[in-house]
Design a protein around this motif. Structure first.
Motif, mmCIF file in Angstrom:
data_model
loop_
_atom_site.group_PDB
_atom_site.id
_atom_site.type_symbol
_atom_site.label_atom_id
_atom_site.label_comp_id
_atom_site.label_asym_id
_atom_site.label_seq_id
_atom_site.Cartn_x
_atom_site.Cartn_y
_atom_site.Cartn_z
ATOM 1 N N VAL A 199 -3.660 4.692 10.663
ATOM 2 C CA VAL A 199 -4.678 3.597 11.249
ATOM 3 C C VAL A 199 -4.343 3.788 12.764
ATOM 4 N N ARG A 200 -5.488 3.753 13.466
ATOM 5 C CA ARG A 200 -5.398 3.439 14.967
ATOM 6 C C ARG A 200 -6.264 2.201 15.131
ATOM 7 N N TYR A 201 -5.402 1.429 15.786
ATOM 8 C CA TYR A 201 -6.268 0.114 16.084
ATOM 9 C C TYR A 201 -5.852 -0.495 17.666
ATOM 10 N N LEU A 202 -6.565 -1.221 18.087
ATOM 11 C CA LEU A 202 -6.316 -1.685 19.681
ATOM 12 C C LEU A 202 -5.628 -2.977 19.553
ATOM 13 N N SER A 203 -4.847 -3.082 20.532
ATOM 14 C CA SER A 203 -4.141 -4.563 20.811
ATOM 15 C C SER A 203 -5.217 -5.382 21.477
ATOM 16 N N LEU A 228 -6.569 -8.731 11.027
ATOM 17 C CA LEU A 228 -6.565 -9.825 9.589
ATOM 18 C C LEU A 228 -5.526 -9.623 8.898
ATOM 19 N N ALA A 229 -5.087 -8.443 8.635
ATOM 20 C CA ALA A 229 -3.858 -8.166 7.693
ATOM 21 C C ALA A 229 -2.576 -8.597 8.317
ATOM 22 N N MET A 230 -2.368 -8.248 9.587
ATOM 23 C CA MET A 230 -1.115 -8.909 10.146
ATOM 24 C C MET A 230 -1.128 -10.346 10.430
ATOM 25 N N ARG A 231 -2.221 -10.969 10.362
ATOM 26 C CA ARG A 231 -2.019 -12.429 10.489
ATOM 27 C C ARG A 231 -2.171 -13.050 8.980
ATOM 28 N N GLY A 232 -1.799 -12.287 7.895
ATOM 29 C CA GLY A 232 -1.777 -12.648 6.281
ATOM 30 C C GLY A 232 -2.850 -12.990 5.958
ATOM 31 N N ALA A 233 -4.198 -12.395 6.138
ATOM 32 C CA ALA A 233 -5.307 -12.584 5.134
ATOM 33 C C ALA A 233 -4.962 -11.778 3.967
ATOM 34 N N PRO A 234 -5.435 -12.219 2.898
ATOM 35 C CA PRO A 234 -5.332 -11.760 1.624
ATOM 36 C C PRO A 234 -6.356 -10.364 1.665
ATOM 37 N N ASP A 242 -13.870 -2.761 -3.661
ATOM 38 C CA ASP A 242 -12.762 -3.403 -4.422
ATOM 39 C C ASP A 242 -11.665 -3.321 -3.388
ATOM 40 N N THR A 243 -10.392 -3.696 -3.635
ATOM 41 C CA THR A 243 -9.302 -3.811 -2.833
ATOM 42 C C THR A 243 -8.460 -2.342 -2.713
ATOM 43 N N ARG A 244 -9.056 -1.461 -3.273
ATOM 44 C CA ARG A 244 -8.132 -0.284 -3.261
ATOM 45 C C ARG A 244 -8.189 0.460 -1.796
ATOM 46 N N MET A 245 -9.239 0.763 -1.326
ATOM 47 C CA MET A 245 -9.420 1.318 -0.182
ATOM 48 C C MET A 245 -8.716 0.561 1.179
ATOM 49 N N THR A 246 -8.891 -0.691 1.056
ATOM 50 C CA THR A 246 -8.297 -1.955 1.884
ATOM 51 C C THR A 246 -6.964 -1.787 1.715
ATOM 52 N N GLU A 247 -6.067 -1.672 0.520
ATOM 53 C CA GLU A 247 -4.688 -1.753 0.568
ATOM 54 C C GLU A 247 -4.285 -0.471 1.106
ATOM 55 N N HIS A 280 -5.102 1.412 3.596
ATOM 56 C CA HIS A 280 -5.353 1.295 5.043
ATOM 57 C C HIS A 280 -4.463 0.157 5.786
ATOM 58 N N TYR A 281 -4.589 -0.963 4.934
ATOM 59 C CA TYR A 281 -3.892 -2.223 5.800
ATOM 60 C C TYR A 281 -2.908 -3.001 5.035
ATOM 61 N N ALA A 282 -2.429 -2.414 3.689
ATOM 62 C CA ALA A 282 -1.428 -3.203 3.117
ATOM 63 C C ALA A 282 -0.116 -3.204 3.819
ATOM 64 N N HIS A 283 0.134 -1.858 4.381
ATOM 65 C CA HIS A 283 1.565 -1.934 5.023
ATOM 66 C C HIS A 283 1.581 -2.815 6.455
ATOM 67 N N LEU A 284 0.423 -3.221 6.774
ATOM 68 C CA LEU A 284 0.573 -4.351 8.176
ATOM 69 C C LEU A 284 0.758 -5.654 7.580
ATOM 70 N N ALA A 285 0.610 -6.077 6.521
ATOM 71 C CA ALA A 285 0.362 -7.436 6.026
ATOM 72 C C ALA A 285 1.919 -7.902 5.907
ATOM 73 N N PRO A 286 2.069 -9.134 6.378
ATOM 74 C CA PRO A 286 3.501 -9.598 5.948
ATOM 75 C C PRO A 286 3.720 -9.755 4.420
ATOM 76 N N SER A 287 5.108 -9.198 3.951
ATOM 77 C CA SER A 287 5.364 -8.953 2.881
ATOM 78 C C SER A 287 6.723 -9.694 2.311
ATOM 79 N N TYR A 288 6.895 -10.102 1.332
ATOM 80 C CA TYR A 288 8.464 -10.337 0.618
ATOM 81 C C TYR A 288 9.359 -9.532 1.128
ATOM 82 N N VAL A 289 9.148 -8.027 0.763
ATOM 83 C CA VAL A 289 10.154 -7.144 1.052
ATOM 84 C C VAL A 289 10.387 -7.047 2.521
#
Length: 428
Positions: free
Chosen positions: A240-244, A371-377, A389-394, A396-405
């Motif tokens: 994933v390449r995204y812009l700041s 959106l993922a880094m700001r905690g959006a589901p 569904d969420t498979r493609m979303t997860e 590409h973006y699940a690793h960017l989301a805040p997580s318990y781990v």
């Protein structure tokens, strides 16, 4: 053989030389609802066929006109030769629209299987057919097209799959170029190798889908040969390449005014380029603060929620305009075309010093990544992007989301004091 139609304006090289350059072809009617056109360009002309039915118009590029080269019947055509190709297209398209398969003219080949599969997708209104047809014509048909489906083996498919993965990358080439431009792949660059394998996997998917379609239509006795061929593992890893926020601001500021609007639209909606170019004023609901995407890649309409900045943008772009007007248009008021975005986005990226240059897919990634880094589901992001569904979303973006781990590791792991210059703050 059908009678050749004459048109003094385009049936000779000298007559066509007197015509003005224009995008709209000079049309000659062949029969009711069927016409052949000559499109005059700066570097020569091309032939185009057009067929009308009750619902829409269908077009087919026939090839180059014999403006500067003698006709060979393969890549360069005279007016009479172009008419022969046009009549083949009219017959084939009429059979497709009537739901009839092509008459059998010998063994059923891979080329015929791919053609039938893409035609079936086109009738269903499937998205991405144009890109898959281009890819198939470039990579599948030259190697496998002439092979009978009944004689296709797993080894032959596997050898082709490996060859594609090691082949040079095809570059964007102008219509008048003498040969397809390519770029070699550095075998020492793991990312370049992964990208080529990913391309090979996508082509294998298209080939398998075409052969499966042939099997289900009763044109292949068994699907075992291609079922044995597996794609490369770990070739489609999410990169994933995204812009700041600062890069987004630089990019927007360096865009031309009309193009700037559609780049802004991509950043506040996450919509694909094609979705944005089709948006009309009536699709923006000012009261709800949403934009309705009625035609999407997944084939399902969706409503994209806008933040305050997005609502301000769409309010400004739709103010005082008719409900059927396009929201995003070129500087001359015309609609944006299929590939009109590539050059201005590359030029704007160069001025903004973005390397690699931004693409509309990167703008879409930027929207979802933020959106993922700001905690959006993940479910919310999937809905906004139009994923089924969420498979493609997860992926590409699940690793960017805040997580318990991540939160647990950061709070529990002590600072060792092993990093020099801890007081130094990097400048962005």
């Amino acid at each position: 053989m059908a009678r050749t139609v004459r048109n003094a304006k385009i049936d000779s090289r000298s007559a066509r030389a007197k015509l003005a350059e224009r995008r709209e072809p000079y049309w000659t009617v062949i029969s009711a609802g069927c016409a052949i056109g000559y499109r005059k360009g700066a570097k020569g002309g091309t032939w185009v066929a057009r067929m009308r039915d009750e619902a829409k118009q269908h077009y087919e590029a026939l090839g180059a006109a014999d403006d500067s080269r003698d006709p060979d019947g393969l890549t360069v055509f005279s007016f009479s030769q172009a008419q022969e190709r046009a009549r083949d297209f009219f017959t084939r398209k009429a059979r497709e629209l009537a739901g009839h398969a092509e008459p059998s003219q010998g063994p059923y080949t891979v080329s015929a299987a791919v053609s039938d599969y893409l035609a079936a997708r086109e009738r269903r209104g499937s998205k991405g057919v144009r890109a898959d047809r281009y890819a198939a014509n470039a990579r599948i048909i030259p190697e496998l097209g002439s092979i009978e489906v009944a004689k296709l083996t797993a080894k032959r498919i596997r050898d082709w799959h490996h060859k594609v993965a090691e082949a040079p990358k095809l570059l964007r080439t102008g219509k008048d170029a003498a040969a397809q431009k390519t770029a070699p792949v550095d075998s020492r660059d793991s990312e370049a190798v992964r990208a080529r394998r990913s391309t090979a996997n996508r082509l294998l998917t298209v080939l398998k889908a075409a052969l499966n379609h042939a099997f289900h239509e009763g044109k292949a006795a068994s699907d075992e040969p291609w079922r044995k061929v597996k794609p490369y593992r770990e070739a489609d890893a999410a990169v994933v390449r995204y812009l700041s926020a600062l890069e987004c601001l630089r990019l927007v500021n360096t865009c031309e005014p009309a193009f700037r609007n559609i780049v802004r639209g991509a950043l506040v909606t996450g919509c694909r380029y094609g979705e944005l170019t089709r948006l009309k004023v009536t699709d923006f609901n000012r009261d709800a603060g949403t934009v309705a995407v009625r035609q999407s890649k997944a084939g399902k309409p969706r409503h994209v929620a806008l933040n305050t900045e997005g609502q301000q943008l769409f309010s400004a772009l739709t103010a005082g305009r008719g409900p059927r007007d396009l929201i995003f248009t070129r500087a001359d008021g015309d609609a944006w075309g299929v590939s009109h975005q590539q050059r201005p986005l590359i030029e704007a990226s160069e001025r903004a010093k973005l390397d690699p240059p931004a693409t509309f897919h990167i703008l879409r990634h930027t929207y979802a990544s933020i959106l993922a880094m700001r905690g959006a589901p993940m479910g919310v992001i999937a809905a906004q992007l139009g994923h089924a569904d969420t498979r493609m979303t997860e992926k590409h973006y699940a690793h960017l989301a805040p997580s318990y781990v991540a939160d647990t590791v950061r709070s529990a792991l002590p600072a060792y004091g092993i990093v020099d210059g801890a007081a130094v703050v990097a400048m962005r």
